[in-house]
Motif scaffolding. Structure first.
Motif, short mmCIF file in Angstrom:
data_model
loop_
_atom_site.label_atom_id
_atom_site.label_comp_id
_atom_site.label_asym_id
_atom_site.label_seq_id
_atom_site.Cartn_x
_atom_site.Cartn_y
_atom_site.Cartn_z
N ARG A 258 0.83 -1.20 0.00
CA ARG A 258 0.00 0.00 0.00
C ARG A 258 0.87 1.25 0.00
N TYR A 259 1.94 1.24 0.79
CA TYR A 259 2.89 2.35 0.74
C TYR A 259 3.50 2.48 -0.67
N ASP A 260 3.94 1.34 -1.19
CA ASP A 260 4.60 1.34 -2.51
C ASP A 260 3.69 1.90 -3.60
N LEU A 263 3.34 6.14 -2.49
CA LEU A 263 4.41 7.07 -2.11
C LEU A 263 5.30 7.52 -3.27
N THR A 270 11.06 4.78 -2.05
CA THR A 270 10.61 3.65 -1.24
C THR A 270 11.60 2.49 -1.32
N TYR A 284 10.36 -0.45 7.14
CA TYR A 284 10.02 0.17 5.85
C TYR A 284 10.70 1.54 5.83
N LEU A 342 9.08 4.30 8.45
CA LEU A 342 7.66 4.56 8.67
C LEU A 342 7.04 3.47 9.55
N GLN A 353 -2.63 3.33 8.18
CA GLN A 353 -1.82 3.46 6.97
C GLN A 353 -2.23 4.70 6.18
N ILE A 357 -0.03 7.96 4.94
CA ILE A 357 0.02 8.38 3.54
C ILE A 357 -0.50 9.80 3.39
#
Length: 364
Positions: A258-260, A263, A270, A284, A342, A353, A357
């Motif tokens: 989800r971050y990838d 971001l 990342t 992370y 993070l 999350q 973000i």
């Protein structure tokens, strides 16, 4: 505030099983090593695809004993990375050997295999790659170099439980693997803990002796050993947690995904997703040249963060005797200036999350 890690959330999710396991252990009075530790060792050997696992009291002890079992001692050199937790290098120092640093690959944050061979001398006895943040090091060339030069490979997998390189679990690729079960790790004890993995029966026998005062029989000390035994209660806790480690790992990877997905569009660097490697995201870590400002901004917007690690080991005062200076390992030094960790743990809710973000979107 979104916490950086939440150990209580995991405990509450398995509280009944943990409480029962600990109570059973207390009633057994097998407080040091014992059946629960042996049962955990068997489970962890299967998980790491290794023949032998020896539970010890810390990840640092695991590194120390792995080095000793490999015959590392005074006058020897061990090649490793300066961008790691200091325990990696301290364990080398404990044996009397000298750590020799090689810079990292700036993409993976792990030791750069292309720089290893130039660091080998007649005194080199081992290579100690670190699977940093849960990202496996590039093991194929490392193993090839080691075999050409008759060197032992000891994997520091303290942050990489379940990580894989070309389908092999870390800890099973080199001659020995070392794990930490510090509470915040992907597989965490309720206190200190560690383990050494190997497929070599002689290494296994030696480590079992070294962790228990150098004895195979009580009061018969064949080696100068240590009190590095894993406590029974930690074995009981870890045995319960082994049922969940894969689910927790996939939950970490889902958070990372989800971050990838969001971001990079914000201009945030990342963690690398590399072919033939399974990253397990103990940490992370993003990169940001204005790290201190970003960390303060995120804190003010309700997001806790960490820095792993702000000073590479070659610039630590504790190892000043090695004679290194700023500029010696530029990739490690740049990472140390820029990495910011993070929130990352299996129980991190989608809403949390999204808060992370959203704060990063405001920053960008």
């Amino acid at each position: 505030m979104v916490p950086f890690v939440d150990l209580k959330a995991q405990y509450l999710s398995i509280k009944a099983e943990i409480d029962a396991a600990v109570l059973s252990l207390l009633e057994s009075t097998q407080f040091v090593l014992g059946k629960e530790v042996a049962a955990f060792e068997e489970l962890f050997a299967a998980y790491t695809q290794t023949s032998y696992v020896m539970g010890v009291n810390t990840g640092t002890s695991a590194l120390h004993l792995a080095l000793l079992a490999a015959g590392i001692g005074r006058g020897d050199e061990v090649i490793t990375t300066p961008f790691t937790f200091i325990a990696t290098v301290s364990a080398i120092d404990y044996t009397g050997a000298t750590p020799v640093f090689v810079d990292i690959d700036p993409v993976s944050f792990t030791i750069d295999p292309a720089k290893i061979e130039a660091a080998i001398t007649p005194r080199t006895k081992a290579i100690l790659p670190v699977h940093l943040y849960g990202q496996p090091a590039e093991m194929a060339p490392i193993m090839a170099i080691a075999r050409r030069h008759n060197l032992v490979v000891i994997e520091d997998a303290a942050q990489a439980h379940g990580a894989e390189y070309r389908g092999q679990r870390v800890g099973s690729i080199g001659d020995l693997g070392c794990f930490s079960f510090y509470p915040g790790k992907n597989l965490g004890a309720y206190g200190e803990g560690g383990a050494v993995t190997t497929n070599n029966p002689e290494f296994a026998r030696t480590i079992r002796m070294l962790r228990d005062w150098g004895a195979e029989r009580k009061y018969y000390h064949d080696l100068k050993g240590y009190n590095y035994r894993l406590e029974g209660v930690q074995g009981a806790v870890l045995k319960v947690k082994m049922q969940y480690i894969e689910a927790w790992t996939e939950a970490r990877r889902a958070v990372a995904a989800r971050y990838d997905a969001q971001l990079p569009a914000l201009g945030i660097a990342t963690p690398a997703v590399l072919p033939e490697r399974r990253h397990v995201y103990h940490i992370y870590a993003i990169r940001e040249a204005r790290r201190e400002q970003l960390q303060t901004f995120l804190h003010d917007h309700g997001v806790s963060t960490g820095i792993h690690y702000p000073i590479p080991v070659h610039l630590q005062k504790a190892f000043a005797e090695l004679g290194h200076k700023e500029g010696d390992f530029p990739h490690a030094e740049a990472a140390a200036r820029e990495v910011l960790s993070l929130p990352m743990y299996p129980e991190l809710a989608v809403e949390q999350q999204d808060q992370v973000i959203a704060a990063l979107k405001q920053w960008s």
